[in-house]
Scaffold this motif. Sequence first.
Motif, PDB file in Angstrom:
ATOM      1  N   ARG A  85     100.142  33.060  43.411  1.00  0.00           N
ATOM      2  CA  ARG A  85     101.357  32.428  42.906  1.00  0.00           C
ATOM      3  C   ARG A  85     101.236  31.977  41.448  1.00  0.00           C
ATOM      4  N   VAL A 104     106.773  41.391  42.184  1.00  0.00           N
ATOM      5  CA  VAL A 104     107.265  41.049  43.530  1.00  0.00           C
ATOM      6  C   VAL A 104     106.097  40.852  44.491  1.00  0.00           C
ATOM      7  N   LEU A 105     105.093  41.741  44.414  1.00  0.00           N
ATOM      8  CA  LEU A 105     103.927  41.621  45.287  1.00  0.00           C
ATOM      9  C   LEU A 105     103.159  40.325  45.005  1.00  0.00           C
ATOM     10  N   ALA A 135     101.890  34.966  39.544  1.00  0.00           N
ATOM     11  CA  ALA A 135     103.275  35.390  39.787  1.00  0.00           C
ATOM     12  C   ALA A 135     104.250  34.663  38.885  1.00  0.00           C
ATOM     13  N   VAL A 174     104.469  37.487  43.966  1.00  0.00           N
ATOM     14  CA  VAL A 174     105.255  36.376  44.507  1.00  0.00           C
ATOM     15  C   VAL A 174     105.066  36.256  46.019  1.00  0.00           C
ATOM     16  N   ARG A 175     104.893  37.373  46.692  1.00  0.00           N
ATOM     17  CA  ARG A 175     104.808  37.358  48.153  1.00  0.00           C
ATOM     18  C   ARG A 175     103.467  36.843  48.671  1.00  0.00           C
ATOM     19  N   GLU A 176     102.435  36.831  47.806  1.00  0.00           N
ATOM     20  CA  GLU A 176     101.101  36.419  48.247  1.00  0.00           C
ATOM     21  C   GLU A 176     100.760  35.037  47.700  1.00  0.00           C
TER      22      GLU A 176
END
Length: 363
Positions: A292, A283-284, A295, A286-288
């Motif tokens: 990616r 999740v972390l 991710a 994907v958020r940055e």
Amino acid sequence: MNRLRWAAFPAAVFLFTRAAILAFTSWSLRMDPRLHFDGPKLLEVPSLGGLCRWDCLYYTHIALEGYREPFWTNFFPLFPLLGKGLSLLTGLSVPVALVLLANLAGLGALLAVYRLFLEAEGEEAARAGLALFAAFPFAFFQAAGYPESLMVLTSALAVLLALRGRHVAAGGVLGLGVLARHLTLVAGLSLLAAQLRERGLHPRRFLLHPAFLGLLLPLGCASLYMLYLGLSRGEPFAWWTHRKEGWGELAWFGLGDLLRGKALPLEVSLYVLFSLVPGAGAVLLVREPRWRVLAAFAAGLMLTIWTVGLAGLGRYSASCWPAFLPLGVWLSRRPSLLMPCVCAGALLQGLFLYLFAHWYNIN
């Protein structure tokens, strides 16, 4: 020589963890030689025998007898093939060769993961991330007679090559990994993400570029196994057709089955609990935005194994190496928490290693 200084830390992690695993396995089996499952003892040396349980037996049979049973085709061929080759080359027995091969790949995996972490976020974060990855409760599968270390090595090396723009080489390396463990194919999402980041979403420019071949190579390598099964058994998809034989429905349970009220063994429930760690890391990622590419693999793998892989969720989640980068970044900024987290993971790993070595249903 200075160019190789970066390798000192992952090499030290490898030597320390393998010494600890071998010593603990040997000590536990000498102190208590009783086994929960009365399976064939392919290795009498406790330190090695305790690392050849469950699937290691199937890989040994495949290396010696080929795909005699239809459901053995669920085990992809590269690991037993390399194990047999190493056995013939060294004179070692096939089980010993499989364990040795897994550990050689494990060393390469730690080097590849660390190098990628180092280039992504620097030394402190890379060291923290690799320490967390090596201490994860099911990381001992990287030292057992399983192809998990080959999956990590090939997926990490393929992503590293893709990030450097060597897309065809990345696809070739990932294709080899697919022949060892089919879940390695999910790392193709990271190869796709790397190419999209480099060339953008322009269909003609994307599809006609020579680098696109790198995305086809993993599928081509997988098709070689299908071709072999078609020629030898008349069933190109035997690995899928016979997937439930020998293991039953549980082998393909997912979180959906859990939510529908189906009962799960205690160990599988623990797999689900501990999988929240790499799940949080995914999740972390994907958020940055800068993460990616990593991710794509981490999120894709966690979604896949949560959907259909609960019975093997421990070792599969331990192969989700990208998820440990953001966790390492976070803990490298909080050094007072890093060592307690690593020690807690190592203690839990010792517990599950004890159960695995004594042939409890840890798989």
